[in-house]
Design a protein around this motif. Structure first.
Motif, mmCIF file in Angstrom:
data_model
loop_
_atom_site.group_PDB
_atom_site.id
_atom_site.type_symbol
_atom_site.label_atom_id
_atom_site.label_comp_id
_atom_site.label_asym_id
_atom_site.label_seq_id
_atom_site.Cartn_x
_atom_site.Cartn_y
_atom_site.Cartn_z
ATOM 1 N N PHE A 290 -15.104 69.778 22.743
ATOM 2 C CA PHE A 290 -14.655 70.159 24.084
ATOM 3 C C PHE A 290 -13.150 70.385 24.064
ATOM 4 C CE2 PHE A 290 -18.393 67.519 24.399
ATOM 5 C CZ PHE A 290 -19.203 68.205 25.296
ATOM 6 N N ASP A 291 -12.702 71.188 25.026
ATOM 7 C CA ASP A 291 -11.267 71.437 25.167
ATOM 8 C C ASP A 291 -10.602 70.399 26.066
ATOM 9 O OD1 ASP A 291 -11.261 74.036 23.751
ATOM 10 O OD2 ASP A 291 -12.508 74.650 25.450
ATOM 11 N N MET A 292 -11.425 69.681 26.833
ATOM 12 C CA MET A 292 -10.886 68.655 27.732
ATOM 13 C C MET A 292 -11.932 67.569 27.922
ATOM 14 S SD MET A 292 -9.609 69.010 31.712
ATOM 15 C CE MET A 292 -8.065 69.828 31.290
ATOM 16 N N VAL A 293 -11.500 66.322 27.812
ATOM 17 C CA VAL A 293 -12.367 65.181 28.101
ATOM 18 C C VAL A 293 -11.708 64.355 29.206
ATOM 19 C CG1 VAL A 293 -13.371 63.036 27.230
ATOM 20 C CG2 VAL A 293 -13.378 65.089 25.795
ATOM 21 N N ILE A 294 -12.499 64.023 30.219
ATOM 22 C CA ILE A 294 -12.014 63.222 31.340
ATOM 23 C C ILE A 294 -12.631 61.828 31.238
ATOM 24 C CG2 ILE A 294 -11.892 63.002 33.850
ATOM 25 C CD1 ILE A 294 -12.288 66.074 33.973
ATOM 26 N N LEU A 295 -11.779 60.819 31.169
ATOM 27 C CA LEU A 295 -12.207 59.421 31.069
ATOM 28 C C LEU A 295 -11.730 58.661 32.300
ATOM 29 C CD1 LEU A 295 -11.458 58.138 27.433
ATOM 30 C CD2 LEU A 295 -13.678 58.724 28.415
ATOM 31 N N ASP A 296 -12.655 58.304 33.172
ATOM 32 C CA ASP A 296 -12.310 57.500 34.345
ATOM 33 C C ASP A 296 -13.406 56.454 34.554
ATOM 34 O OD1 ASP A 296 -10.988 56.583 36.595
ATOM 35 O OD2 ASP A 296 -11.907 58.060 37.927
ATOM 36 N N PRO A 297 -13.487 55.470 33.637
ATOM 37 C CA PRO A 297 -14.578 54.497 33.685
ATOM 38 C C PRO A 297 -14.377 53.443 34.772
ATOM 39 C CG PRO A 297 -13.059 53.919 31.938
ATOM 40 C CD PRO A 297 -12.557 55.222 32.518
ATOM 41 N N PRO A 298 -15.456 52.767 35.156
ATOM 42 C CA PRO A 298 -15.299 51.605 36.043
ATOM 43 C C PRO A 298 -14.555 50.502 35.305
ATOM 44 C CG PRO A 298 -17.531 51.697 35.181
ATOM 45 C CD PRO A 298 -16.853 52.972 34.744
ATOM 46 N N GLY A 299 -14.004 49.566 36.038
ATOM 47 C CA GLY A 299 -13.260 48.482 35.402
ATOM 48 C C GLY A 299 -14.104 47.654 34.467
ATOM 49 N N PHE A 300 -15.398 47.557 34.791
ATOM 50 C CA PHE A 300 -16.298 46.747 33.974
ATOM 51 C C PHE A 300 -17.675 47.397 33.980
ATOM 52 C CE2 PHE A 300 -19.362 43.304 33.347
ATOM 53 C CZ PHE A 300 -18.832 42.664 32.235
ATOM 54 N N ALA A 301 -18.305 47.465 32.834
ATOM 55 C CA ALA A 301 -19.651 48.030 32.730
ATOM 56 C C ALA A 301 -20.419 47.284 31.651
ATOM 57 C CB ALA A 301 -19.589 49.522 32.408
ATOM 58 N N ARG A 302 -21.742 47.183 31.858
ATOM 59 C CA ARG A 302 -22.567 46.489 30.871
ATOM 60 C C ARG A 302 -23.914 47.183 30.753
ATOM 61 N NH1 ARG A 302 -23.157 40.814 32.611
ATOM 62 N NH2 ARG A 302 -21.444 40.244 31.237
ATOM 63 N N ASN A 303 -24.359 47.361 29.517
ATOM 64 C CA ASN A 303 -25.733 47.793 29.283
ATOM 65 C C ASN A 303 -26.373 46.826 28.293
ATOM 66 O OD1 ASN A 303 -24.890 48.507 26.669
ATOM 67 N ND2 ASN A 303 -24.579 50.657 27.209
ATOM 68 N N LYS A 304 -27.569 47.149 27.829
ATOM 69 C CA LYS A 304 -28.292 46.225 26.950
ATOM 70 C C LYS A 304 -27.563 46.007 25.620
ATOM 71 C CE LYS A 304 -32.810 47.413 28.886
ATOM 72 N NZ LYS A 304 -34.142 48.009 28.616
ATOM 73 N N LYS A 305 -26.777 46.999 25.204
ATOM 74 C CA LYS A 305 -26.152 46.937 23.888
ATOM 75 C C LYS A 305 -24.683 46.542 23.926
ATOM 76 C CE LYS A 305 -29.050 50.857 22.448
ATOM 77 N NZ LYS A 305 -29.014 52.271 21.998
ATOM 78 N N ARG A 306 -24.043 46.714 25.079
ATOM 79 C CA ARG A 306 -22.578 46.656 25.062
ATOM 80 C C ARG A 306 -22.007 46.217 26.406
ATOM 81 N NH1 ARG A 306 -19.011 51.758 22.888
ATOM 82 N NH2 ARG A 306 -16.926 51.022 23.431
ATOM 83 N N THR A 307 -20.915 45.475 26.345
ATOM 84 C CA THR A 307 -20.130 45.151 27.530
ATOM 85 C C THR A 307 -18.780 45.840 27.399
ATOM 86 O OG1 THR A 307 -21.211 43.004 27.821
ATOM 87 C CG2 THR A 307 -19.063 43.296 28.857
#
Length: 392
Positions: A290-307
């Motif tokens: 990609f020519d541009m990646v936008i990263l604006d994640p929540p402060g905290f996230a969790r799934n089965k594999k990762r926090t």
């Protein structure tokens, strides 16, 4: 009731610092249970300010006025809201933007509440139980200051059983969706659907740059895309393609709606419902670029594999997406986590890029927009940090 404040905290408050934390109080047990206006005083009885105690994530209370004669009545708050409105006069009759923050808590003189405007409607957010108990006088003052508001919704952003997350508390119901404009781009909002409305108003500068052509001719990956607002702004600004990725199933229909109301085809605008970390691994495996990646994640996230925590793991996330960015491409790195200092955030982002052996140049940065008024004495109120890098 007069509440005594410890010496060091009293000096800060007399200099204009509005936040009270539990350790500032000489005594704490019964005082934190009171739901009324107080005078805060030094241990010797010297007046510091008038305000209230109410637990929220930032602290346990706010100083509202340093004038000993201030009466916390409808007239005072009407004047406070009117003054805030004067600061946002540029939005009052703006044909290109009619969604903005009208009142920004402590930045406008009253910590614990905010007011956002969506076209002819307002959304009031209460951040602690005490400010919510003053609701009657505050809403009356808001209506007095802004009689053009057709309806008011509230969001109860504090832990309290028996209260709805959101509800209409004054005037007419808003249509669903309620279409608003920002920088000439239309967005579908829903004022009575939980805590979120469909668009985060504090990102108007970044969406404005995208709509003005920052992504013109580029292939854009929008991660943690929510309703796809960044993607729509990029597409309106001439992006060659967009990919919007979010784990929430509702993001598919919400993002489709955003493209549809702006009469944008989905032919070059893909929507993917997928865990973003899984998508990044998939994209790296498939050698997508990609020519541009936008990263604006929540402060905290969790799934089965990762926090994931922004404070701990943002740099790792940057390192994971950097291989997806073409030479001379862009990374838009953003966070609204208040307890992550700007310098630390910048260091994490740059270390993440550097760890992949890439060179970079910071080309733009953004903090909160002008409608999110902050107090010079309360620097942590300017929580938003957006850094745009070109990567070589």
């Amino acid at each position: 009731m007069k509440i005594k404040i410890k010496k060091q905290a009293a000096r800060k408050m007399m200099s204009g610092y509005p936040l009270i934390i539990e350790g500032d109080l000489v005594k704490t047990q019964d005082q934190l249970k009171t739901k009324e206006w107080h005078q805060f005083v030094t241990d010797s009885g010297q007046f510091i300010g008038t305000g209230y105690l109410g637990k929220q994530n930032k602290g346990v209370g706010w100083v509202v006025s340093q004038n000993e004669n201030t009466k916390m009545d409808e007239a005072f708050f009407t004047q406070l809201f009117s003054k805030a409105g004067e600061k946002r006069q540029q939005f009052a009759d703006n044909e290109l933007t009619n969604a903005y923050r009208l009142f920004n808590g402590e930045g406008d003189g009253l910590g614990g509440m905010t007011v956002d405007i969506y076209a002819d409607f307002a959304v009031v957010s209460w951040y602690n139980e005490t400010i919510n108990t003053f609701k009657t006088v505050l809403i009356a003052a808001l209506v007095q200051a802004f009689p053009m508001i057709k309806g008011i919704y509230e969001k109860n952003r504090f832990e309290q059983t028996g209260l709805p997350e959101t509800q209409l508390i004054y005037g007419q119901e808003a249509p669903e969706p309620l279409l608003v404009k920002e920088n000439g781009v239309s967005f579908a909002t829903y004022l009575n659907e939980g805590m979120m409305t469909g668009i985060f108003l504090d990102q108007k500068h970044v969406r404005g740059r995208l709509a003005d052509g920052l992504a013109s001719g580029l292939d854009v990956l929008n991660t943690f895309s929510y309703t796809g607002a960044f993607s729509v702004a990029a597409a309106m600004g001439g992006a060659a393609s967009t990919v919007s990725v979010d784990l929430a199933k509702r993001s598919l229909e919400k993002t489709k709606e955003m493209f549809d109301i702006n009469q944008l085809s989905l032919d070059n605008n893909k929507i993917v419902v997928m865990d973003i970390f899984d998508y990044i691994r998939y994209a790296n495996r498939k050698e997508l670029a990609f020519d541009m990646v936008i990263l604006d994640p929540p402060g905290f996230a969790r799934n089965k594999k990762r926090t994931f925590s922004v404070v701990k793991n943002y740099g790792e996330l940057v390192a994971e997406v950097t291989p997806l960015i073409r030479t001379d491409g862009y990374l838009i790195a953003s966070t609204n986590v208040a307890n992550l200092p700007y310098d630390k955030f910048k260091e994490m982002v740059e270390d993440g890029i550097r760890s992949e052996g890439r060179r970079f140049k910071k080309v733009e940065e953004y903090r909160l927009p002008s409608d999110y008024v902050t107090a010079s004495s309360f620097k942590e109120g300017n929580y938003l940090k957006v850094l745009i890098y070109q990567i070589f």
